[in-house]
Design a protein around this motif. Structure first.
Motif, PDB file in Angstrom:
ATOM      1  N   GLU A 122       0.820  -1.205   0.000  1.00  0.00           N
ATOM      2  CA  GLU A 122       0.000   0.000   0.000  1.00  0.00           C
ATOM      3  C   GLU A 122       0.861   1.266   0.000  1.00  0.00           C
ATOM      4  O   GLU A 122       0.514   2.260  -0.657  1.00  0.00           O
ATOM      5  CB  GLU A 122      -0.935  -0.011   1.215  1.00  0.00           C
ATOM      6  CG  GLU A 122      -1.900   1.158   1.296  1.00  0.00           C
ATOM      7  CD  GLU A 122      -2.910   1.210   0.157  1.00  0.00           C
ATOM      8  OE1 GLU A 122      -3.762   2.125   0.176  1.00  0.00           O
ATOM      9  OE2 GLU A 122      -2.865   0.360  -0.751  1.00  0.00           O
ATOM     10  N   SER A 123       1.999   1.262   0.702  1.00  0.00           N
ATOM     11  CA  SER A 123       2.858   2.447   0.719  1.00  0.00           C
ATOM     12  C   SER A 123       3.457   2.714  -0.659  1.00  0.00           C
ATOM     13  O   SER A 123       3.577   3.871  -1.087  1.00  0.00           O
ATOM     14  CB  SER A 123       3.967   2.286   1.759  1.00  0.00           C
ATOM     15  OG  SER A 123       3.424   2.273   3.061  1.00  0.00           O
ATOM     16  N   LEU A 124       3.824   1.663  -1.366  1.00  0.00           N
ATOM     17  CA  LEU A 124       4.333   1.837  -2.724  1.00  0.00           C
ATOM     18  C   LEU A 124       3.219   2.286  -3.666  1.00  0.00           C
ATOM     19  O   LEU A 124       3.428   3.139  -4.533  1.00  0.00           O
ATOM     20  CB  LEU A 124       4.965   0.540  -3.219  1.00  0.00           C
ATOM     21  CG  LEU A 124       6.377   0.254  -2.699  1.00  0.00           C
ATOM     22  CD1 LEU A 124       6.786  -1.169  -3.024  1.00  0.00           C
ATOM     23  CD2 LEU A 124       7.393   1.238  -3.291  1.00  0.00           C
ATOM     24  N   ARG A 125       2.033   1.728  -3.488  1.00  0.00           N
ATOM     25  CA  ARG A 125       0.908   2.120  -4.340  1.00  0.00           C
ATOM     26  C   ARG A 125       0.596   3.601  -4.167  1.00  0.00           C
ATOM     27  O   ARG A 125       0.279   4.303  -5.128  1.00  0.00           O
ATOM     28  CB  ARG A 125      -0.332   1.284  -3.991  1.00  0.00           C
ATOM     29  CG  ARG A 125      -1.512   1.496  -4.938  1.00  0.00           C
ATOM     30  CD  ARG A 125      -2.798   0.953  -4.364  1.00  0.00           C
ATOM     31  NE  ARG A 125      -3.239   1.717  -3.214  1.00  0.00           N
ATOM     32  CZ  ARG A 125      -3.904   2.883  -3.290  1.00  0.00           C
ATOM     33  NH1 ARG A 125      -4.182   3.419  -4.457  1.00  0.00           N
ATOM     34  NH2 ARG A 125      -4.267   3.512  -2.198  1.00  0.00           N
ATOM     35  N   ARG A 126       0.709   4.086  -2.928  1.00  0.00           N
ATOM     36  CA  ARG A 126       0.423   5.492  -2.647  1.00  0.00           C
ATOM     37  C   ARG A 126       1.621   6.398  -2.924  1.00  0.00           C
ATOM     38  O   ARG A 126       1.537   7.600  -2.760  1.00  0.00           O
ATOM     39  CB  ARG A 126      -0.006   5.648  -1.180  1.00  0.00           C
ATOM     40  CG  ARG A 126      -1.326   4.981  -0.839  1.00  0.00           C
ATOM     41  CD  ARG A 126      -1.632   5.109   0.641  1.00  0.00           C
ATOM     42  NE  ARG A 126      -1.748   6.514   1.043  1.00  0.00           N
ATOM     43  CZ  ARG A 126      -1.585   6.936   2.294  1.00  0.00           C
ATOM     44  NH1 ARG A 126      -1.271   6.076   3.256  1.00  0.00           N
ATOM     45  NH2 ARG A 126      -1.721   8.221   2.587  1.00  0.00           N
ATOM     46  N   ASN A 127       2.725   5.790  -3.314  1.00  0.00           N
ATOM     47  CA  ASN A 127       3.941   6.545  -3.618  1.00  0.00           C
ATOM     48  C   ASN A 127       4.421   7.360  -2.419  1.00  0.00           C
ATOM     49  O   ASN A 127       4.834   8.514  -2.550  1.00  0.00           O
ATOM     50  CB  ASN A 127       3.710   7.471  -4.821  1.00  0.00           C
ATOM     51  CG  ASN A 127       5.016   7.960  -5.432  1.00  0.00           C
ATOM     52  OD1 ASN A 127       6.030   7.267  -5.397  1.00  0.00           O
ATOM     53  ND2 ASN A 127       4.993   9.158  -5.999  1.00  0.00           N
ATOM     54  N   ILE A 128       4.385   6.737  -1.235  1.00  0.00           N
ATOM     55  CA  ILE A 128       4.838   7.417  -0.023  1.00  0.00           C
ATOM     56  C   ILE A 128       6.060   6.726   0.581  1.00  0.00           C
ATOM     57  O   ILE A 128       6.367   6.922   1.754  1.00  0.00           O
ATOM     58  CB  ILE A 128       3.712   7.531   1.025  1.00  0.00           C
ATOM     59  CG1 ILE A 128       3.118   6.156   1.360  1.00  0.00           C
ATOM     60  CG2 ILE A 128       2.634   8.489   0.550  1.00  0.00           C
ATOM     61  CD1 ILE A 128       2.092   6.205   2.490  1.00  0.00           C
ATOM     62  N   CYS A 129       6.746   5.913  -0.215  1.00  0.00           N
ATOM     63  CA  CYS A 129       8.019   5.355   0.223  1.00  0.00           C
ATOM     64  C   CYS A 129       8.936   5.211  -0.991  1.00  0.00           C
ATOM     65  O   CYS A 129       8.468   5.154  -2.135  1.00  0.00           O
ATOM     66  CB  CYS A 129       7.853   4.032   0.952  1.00  0.00           C
ATOM     67  SG  CYS A 129       7.219   2.686  -0.054  1.00  0.00           S
TER      68      CYS A 129
END
Length: 240
Positions: free
Chosen positions: A23-30
């Protein structure tokens, strides 16, 4: 190619254990800071730095991790956990849960409303896991909600900065009435409506919460998931 493509064989063994990474990669927050095809280290783009570690070879991962002083890591491997325990890091062990079904029916017993800054004092008085600044950030993201019975606030729930559901608190006089169940169903539906994966983390000895997650149809990781963080007062030199 998605950065996780090289690790899908590992992730598919226990998707719940890695749903935070997905989910963090999908949201581009990591952001990947290391990737050799065996070990992946990701840095989360939050105000306080923390890192995800994904590996199919703990010896390889430890070799990488020794090269940098990471103040806070999310780890899923016992050998890595032990390494950071020896370094004096604090540890919180959890199970990770996520939902991948259809929207859940609500009973209508509560009206869910987004909370504004006027509710900061009541949040601070009842939820000690967040600073006032973190609560303000959650409100600014429009991700903190209150459950109301008529005009009465009976509890609240929200979404942490990294995307996990949490902050669930029901005031004492309203407990054991099914309100927590109803509020979490609302938040699951809220996440589904905006295309997010509804997921959360449950402290491993919280059997009541784990029961609630399973009752709602959440899938639970088979293995534990660990937050590790540097505690200045316990810092010590590496022994190995």
């Amino acid at each position: 190619m998605n950065v996780l493509d090289k690790y899908m064989d590992l992730i598919n063994e226990d998707k719940a254990l890695y749903v935070d990474v997905i989910e963090s990669l999908r949201r581009n927050i990591c952001t990947p800071v290391f990737d050799n095809g065996t070990t992946l280290i990701l840095e989360h783009s939050s105000d306080w730095p923390f890192y995800f570690v994904v590996t199919r070879d703990t010896k390889d991962a430890l070799s990488c991790l020794r090269e940098k002083d990471y103040p806070c890591l999310l780890v899923r491997d016992a050998e890595i956990l032990e390494y950071y325990r020896k370094k004096g890091y604090g540890v919180s062990s959890c199970y990770q849960v996520y939902y991948d079904g259809e929207k859940l029916p609500l009973s209508g017993t509560l009206e869910m409303k987004e909370l504004d800054m006027s509710y900061i004092p009541v949040i601070a008085a009842n939820y000690n896991m967040y600073s006032e600044e973190e609560t303000i950030d959650t409100i600014k993201r429009h991700e903190l909600f209150g459950g109301f019975a008529g005009d009465t606030l009976i509890g609240f729930i929200g979404i942490h900065g990294e995307g996990s559901m949490g902050m669930l608190h029901i005031f004492d006089e309203y407990r054991k009435k099914g309100y927590g169940y109803e509020m979490e169903k609302f938040l699951i539906n809220y996440q589904l409506d905006r295309g997010a994966i509804p997921y959360g983390q449950v402290v491993d000895d919280n059997e009541k919460s784990l029961f609630l997650q399973k009752k709602m149809g959440m899938k639970v990781s088979r293995r534990k998931f660990y937050w590790t963080w540097k505690e200045d007062q316990n810092e010590q030199n590496e022994e190995d």
